[in-house]
Design a protein around this motif. Structure first.
Motif, PDB file in Angstrom:
ATOM      1  N   MET A   1       0.874  -1.173  -0.028  1.00 26.25           N
ATOM      2  CA  MET A   1      -0.210  -0.061  -0.008  1.00 26.25           C
ATOM      3  C   MET A   1       0.948   1.247   0.096  1.00 26.25           C
ATOM      4  O   MET A   1       1.997   1.022   0.447  1.00 26.25           O
ATOM      5  CB  MET A   1      -0.834  -0.068   1.170  1.00 26.25           C
ATOM      6  N   ASP A   2       0.231   2.319  -0.669  1.00 26.59           N
ATOM      7  CA  ASP A   2       1.026   3.588  -0.639  1.00 26.59           C
ATOM      8  C   ASP A   2       0.465   4.555  -0.056  1.00 26.59           C
ATOM      9  O   ASP A   2      -0.539   5.400  -0.624  1.00 26.59           O
ATOM     10  CB  ASP A   2       1.445   3.785  -2.308  1.00 26.59           C
ATOM     11  N   THR A   3       0.904   4.902   1.214  1.00 22.35           N
ATOM     12  CA  THR A   3       0.213   6.114   1.945  1.00 22.35           C
ATOM     13  C   THR A   3       0.718   7.289   1.237  1.00 22.35           C
ATOM     14  O   THR A   3       0.002   8.380   1.586  1.00 22.35           O
ATOM     15  CB  THR A   3       0.496   5.935   3.334  1.00 22.35           C
ATOM     16  N   ARG A   4       1.867   7.393   0.665  1.00 21.19           N
ATOM     17  CA  ARG A   4       2.244   8.786   0.176  1.00 21.19           C
ATOM     18  C   ARG A   4       1.339   9.191  -0.874  1.00 21.19           C
ATOM     19  O   ARG A   4       0.871  10.324  -1.129  1.00 21.19           O
ATOM     20  CB  ARG A   4       3.800   8.688  -0.115  1.00 21.19           C
ATOM     21  N   LEU A   5       0.846   8.208  -1.769  1.00 23.23           N
ATOM     22  CA  LEU A   5      -0.011   8.377  -2.570  1.00 23.23           C
ATOM     23  C   LEU A   5      -1.439   8.899  -2.163  1.00 23.23           C
ATOM     24  O   LEU A   5      -2.027   9.846  -2.678  1.00 23.23           O
ATOM     25  CB  LEU A   5      -0.521   7.026  -3.635  1.00 23.23           C
ATOM     26  N   ILE A   6      -1.934   8.499  -1.043  1.00 22.29           N
ATOM     27  CA  ILE A   6      -2.995   8.972  -0.463  1.00 22.29           C
ATOM     28  C   ILE A   6      -2.784  10.665   0.124  1.00 22.29           C
ATOM     29  O   ILE A   6      -3.773  11.325  -0.009  1.00 22.29           O
ATOM     30  CB  ILE A   6      -3.016   8.119   0.873  1.00 22.29           C
ATOM     31  N   LEU A   7      -1.799  10.657   0.583  1.00 23.29           N
ATOM     32  CA  LEU A   7      -1.573  12.098   1.073  1.00 23.29           C
ATOM     33  C   LEU A   7      -1.338  13.046  -0.144  1.00 23.29           C
ATOM     34  O   LEU A   7      -1.779  14.221   0.052  1.00 23.29           O
ATOM     35  CB  LEU A   7      -0.268  12.012   2.087  1.00 23.29           C
ATOM     36  N   SER A   8      -0.790  12.702  -1.139  1.00 22.99           N
ATOM     37  CA  SER A   8      -0.584  13.404  -2.262  1.00 22.99           C
ATOM     38  C   SER A   8      -1.925  13.937  -2.688  1.00 22.99           C
ATOM     39  O   SER A   8      -2.187  14.739  -3.280  1.00 22.99           O
ATOM     40  CB  SER A   8       0.241  12.793  -3.463  1.00 22.99           C
ATOM     41  N   TYR A   9      -2.655  12.919  -3.108  1.00 21.75           N
ATOM     42  CA  TYR A   9      -3.993  13.114  -3.712  1.00 21.75           C
ATOM     43  C   TYR A   9      -4.831  14.164  -2.934  1.00 21.75           C
ATOM     44  O   TYR A   9      -5.427  14.974  -3.454  1.00 21.75           O
ATOM     45  CB  TYR A   9      -4.851  11.747  -3.866  1.00 21.75           C
ATOM     46  N   LEU A  10      -5.067  13.903  -1.504  1.00 22.47           N
ATOM     47  CA  LEU A  10      -5.618  14.670  -0.658  1.00 22.47           C
ATOM     48  C   LEU A  10      -5.018  16.129  -0.644  1.00 22.47           C
ATOM     49  O   LEU A  10      -5.801  17.201  -0.506  1.00 22.47           O
ATOM     50  CB  LEU A  10      -5.514  14.014   0.796  1.00 22.47           C
ATOM     51  N   THR A  11      -3.694  16.367  -0.734  1.00 26.03           N
ATOM     52  CA  THR A  11      -3.105  17.660  -0.862  1.00 26.03           C
ATOM     53  C   THR A  11      -3.513  18.394  -2.204  1.00 26.03           C
ATOM     54  O   THR A  11      -3.965  19.533  -2.053  1.00 26.03           O
ATOM     55  CB  THR A  11      -1.682  17.562  -0.877  1.00 26.03           C
ATOM     56  N   ALA A  12      -3.443  17.599  -3.448  1.00 28.30           N
ATOM     57  CA  ALA A  12      -4.305  18.051  -4.468  1.00 28.30           C
ATOM     58  C   ALA A  12      -5.423  18.517  -4.495  1.00 28.30           C
ATOM     59  O   ALA A  12      -5.859  19.591  -4.723  1.00 28.30           O
ATOM     60  CB  ALA A  12      -3.900  17.318  -5.641  1.00 28.30           C
ATOM     61  N   LEU A  13      -6.570  17.665  -3.644  1.00 32.41           N
ATOM     62  CA  LEU A  13      -7.649  17.982  -3.615  1.00 32.41           C
ATOM     63  C   LEU A  13      -8.266  19.211  -2.762  1.00 32.41           C
ATOM     64  O   LEU A  13      -8.988  20.119  -3.147  1.00 32.41           O
ATOM     65  CB  LEU A  13      -8.445  16.711  -2.822  1.00 32.41           C
ATOM     66  N   GLU A  14      -7.219  19.510  -1.780  1.00 28.70           N
ATOM     67  CA  GLU A  14      -7.644  20.438  -1.036  1.00 28.70           C
ATOM     68  C   GLU A  14      -7.094  21.848  -1.586  1.00 28.70           C
ATOM     69  O   GLU A  14      -7.529  22.965  -1.491  1.00 28.70           O
ATOM     70  CB  GLU A  14      -6.658  20.270   0.314  1.00 28.70           C
ATOM     71  N   GLU A  15      -6.211  21.750  -2.622  1.00 26.05           N
ATOM     72  CA  GLU A  15      -5.818  22.956  -3.556  1.00 26.05           C
ATOM     73  C   GLU A  15      -6.799  23.152  -4.536  1.00 26.05           C
ATOM     74  O   GLU A  15      -6.732  24.182  -4.911  1.00 26.05           O
ATOM     75  CB  GLU A  15      -4.155  22.705  -3.780  1.00 26.05           C
ATOM     76  N   ASN A  16      -7.591  22.332  -4.943  1.00 27.69           N
ATOM     77  CA  ASN A  16      -8.464  22.182  -5.982  1.00 27.69           C
ATOM     78  C   ASN A  16      -9.893  21.850  -5.555  1.00 27.69           C
ATOM     79  O   ASN A  16     -10.343  20.767  -6.259  1.00 27.69           O
ATOM     80  CB  ASN A  16      -8.100  21.438  -7.142  1.00 27.69           C
ATOM     81  N   ASN A  17     -10.372  22.335  -4.469  1.00 29.45           N
ATOM     82  CA  ASN A  17     -11.711  21.664  -3.849  1.00 29.45           C
ATOM     83  C   ASN A  17     -12.831  22.276  -4.696  1.00 29.45           C
ATOM     84  O   ASN A  17     -13.667  23.004  -4.313  1.00 29.45           O
ATOM     85  CB  ASN A  17     -11.663  22.145  -2.339  1.00 29.45           C
ATOM     86  N   ASN A  18     -13.114  21.819  -5.754  1.00 29.70           N
ATOM     87  CA  ASN A  18     -14.329  21.863  -6.820  1.00 29.70           C
ATOM     88  C   ASN A  18     -14.591  20.701  -7.329  1.00 29.70           C
ATOM     89  O   ASN A  18     -13.904  19.870  -7.751  1.00 29.70           O
ATOM     90  CB  ASN A  18     -13.863  23.279  -7.663  1.00 29.70           C
ATOM     91  N   ARG A  19     -15.884  20.650  -7.887  1.00 31.95           N
ATOM     92  CA  ARG A  19     -16.384  19.447  -8.450  1.00 31.95           C
ATOM     93  C   ARG A  19     -15.854  19.297  -9.882  1.00 31.95           C
ATOM     94  O   ARG A  19     -15.633  18.080 -10.355  1.00 31.95           O
ATOM     95  CB  ARG A  19     -18.017  19.498  -8.574  1.00 31.95           C
ATOM     96  N   GLU A  20     -15.300  20.227 -10.481  1.00 28.74           N
ATOM     97  CA  GLU A  20     -14.869  20.080 -11.970  1.00 28.74           C
ATOM     98  C   GLU A  20     -13.558  19.453 -11.904  1.00 28.74           C
ATOM     99  O   GLU A  20     -13.306  18.369 -12.455  1.00 28.74           O
ATOM    100  CB  GLU A  20     -14.629  21.415 -12.565  1.00 28.74           C
ATOM    101  N   TRP A  21     -12.540  19.641 -10.998  1.00 33.73           N
ATOM    102  CA  TRP A  21     -11.343  19.070 -10.535  1.00 33.73           C
ATOM    103  C   TRP A  21     -11.435  17.678 -10.116  1.00 33.73           C
ATOM    104  O   TRP A  21     -10.872  16.857 -10.581  1.00 33.73           O
ATOM    105  CB  TRP A  21     -10.498  19.924  -9.840  1.00 33.73           C
ATOM    106  N   TYR A  22     -12.365  17.475  -9.129  1.00 33.41           N
ATOM    107  CA  TYR A  22     -12.541  16.249  -8.598  1.00 33.41           C
ATOM    108  C   TYR A  22     -12.903  15.077  -9.755  1.00 33.41           C
ATOM    109  O   TYR A  22     -12.456  14.153  -9.639  1.00 33.41           O
ATOM    110  CB  TYR A  22     -13.748  16.072  -7.593  1.00 33.41           C
ATOM    111  N   HIS A  23     -13.884  15.495 -10.813  1.00 36.89           N
ATOM    112  CA  HIS A  23     -14.119  14.671 -11.828  1.00 36.89           C
ATOM    113  C   HIS A  23     -13.191  14.536 -12.720  1.00 36.89           C
ATOM    114  O   HIS A  23     -13.217  13.440 -13.288  1.00 36.89           O
ATOM    115  CB  HIS A  23     -15.712  15.068 -12.311  1.00 36.89           C
ATOM    116  N   GLN A  24     -12.507  15.433 -13.131  1.00 34.69           N
ATOM    117  CA  GLN A  24     -11.443  15.354 -13.959  1.00 34.69           C
ATOM    118  C   GLN A  24     -10.261  14.538 -13.345  1.00 34.69           C
ATOM    119  O   GLN A  24      -9.406  13.742 -14.209  1.00 34.69           O
ATOM    120  CB  GLN A  24     -10.941  16.557 -14.603  1.00 34.69           C
TER     121      GLN A  24
END
Length: 227
Positions: A1-24
């Protein structure tokens, strides 16, 4: 399992917290979520070594959605940039109480235990009644040196002891509470190494078990309200 990948994704989501980015970036979410469910599965098996009541659930049954209910919130960002799970005999329901995990970048991850919900009056009353009647057992749990070294009981509370209880009771301070829980903070570097994280988390959850067991004895007759 890759916990760094989890943290990386969540960091990006926090910086782009909108539905358009999420679905893309749905593919990235699916990869991170799969890693989180793998982590929850491994953690559940570690917990099962000292608390078999948590076994029998699929990881996906224990996790919470990223989408937020913004109807009554000033914060209208649509997603909570954190992966969360509650591991207990009842799955992710707040009762019976169990072992809570939240992963959020920026050193905001934590492990938790106990009753976080303060919206169930019956649950609050049951725990208060139990502490009032079994104060010595409560003290044994929270005054244990290992427990005190790692944990502090938290929770929303009233300013005064409720009228139905003795204001001079030895556990009066805890009778004010509407919820009783533990939180142990984690730094990103502690989460980034999955094997070290699992060992640390399992050890801390083992230390929380007497606290959880006490609350679950108090809540033995609690039934979740019907929707």
């Amino acid at each position: 399992m890759d916990t760094r990948l989890i943290l990386s994704y969540l960091t990006a989501l926090e910086e782009n917290n909108n539905r358009e980015w999420y679905h893309q970036h749905k593919a990235e979410y699916q990869k991170a979520n799969a890693q989180f469910e793998e982590l929850v599965q491994a953690l559940m098996l570690r917990i099962g070594e000292f608390d078999q009541s948590v076994l029998g659930h699929l990881p996906g049954e224990l996790t919470f959605k990223l989408a937020r209910d913004t109807r009554f919130s000033h914060d209208k960002s649509p997603y909570n940039p954190a992966f969360r799970a509650h591991i207990s005999a009842g799955g992710k329901l707040p009762v019976p109480v169990g072992y809570y995990l939240m992963l959020r970048p920026g050193d905001r991850s934590f492990l938790g235990g106990g009753l976080f919900a303060d919206c169930f009056r019956d649950a609050t009353r049951m725990v208060r009644d139990y502490i009032a009647a079994h104060g010595e057992a409560w003290e044994e749990v929270i005054r244990d040196p290992d427990f005190q070294r790692r944990f502090t009981v938290a929770g929303s509370a009233l300013k005064k002891v409720p009228a139905d209880y003795d204001k001079d009771h030895p556990q009066a301070e805890y009778l004010k509470n509407k919820s009783w829980y533990l939180e142990y903070p984690l730094r990103d570097e502690e989460v980034a190494d999955p094997e070290a994280f699992l060992t640390k988390a399992a050890g801390l959850f083992r230390g929380m078990r007497p606290f959880n067991d006490y609350l679950n004895r108090a809540l033995a007759d609690f039934r979740m309200p019907e929707r």
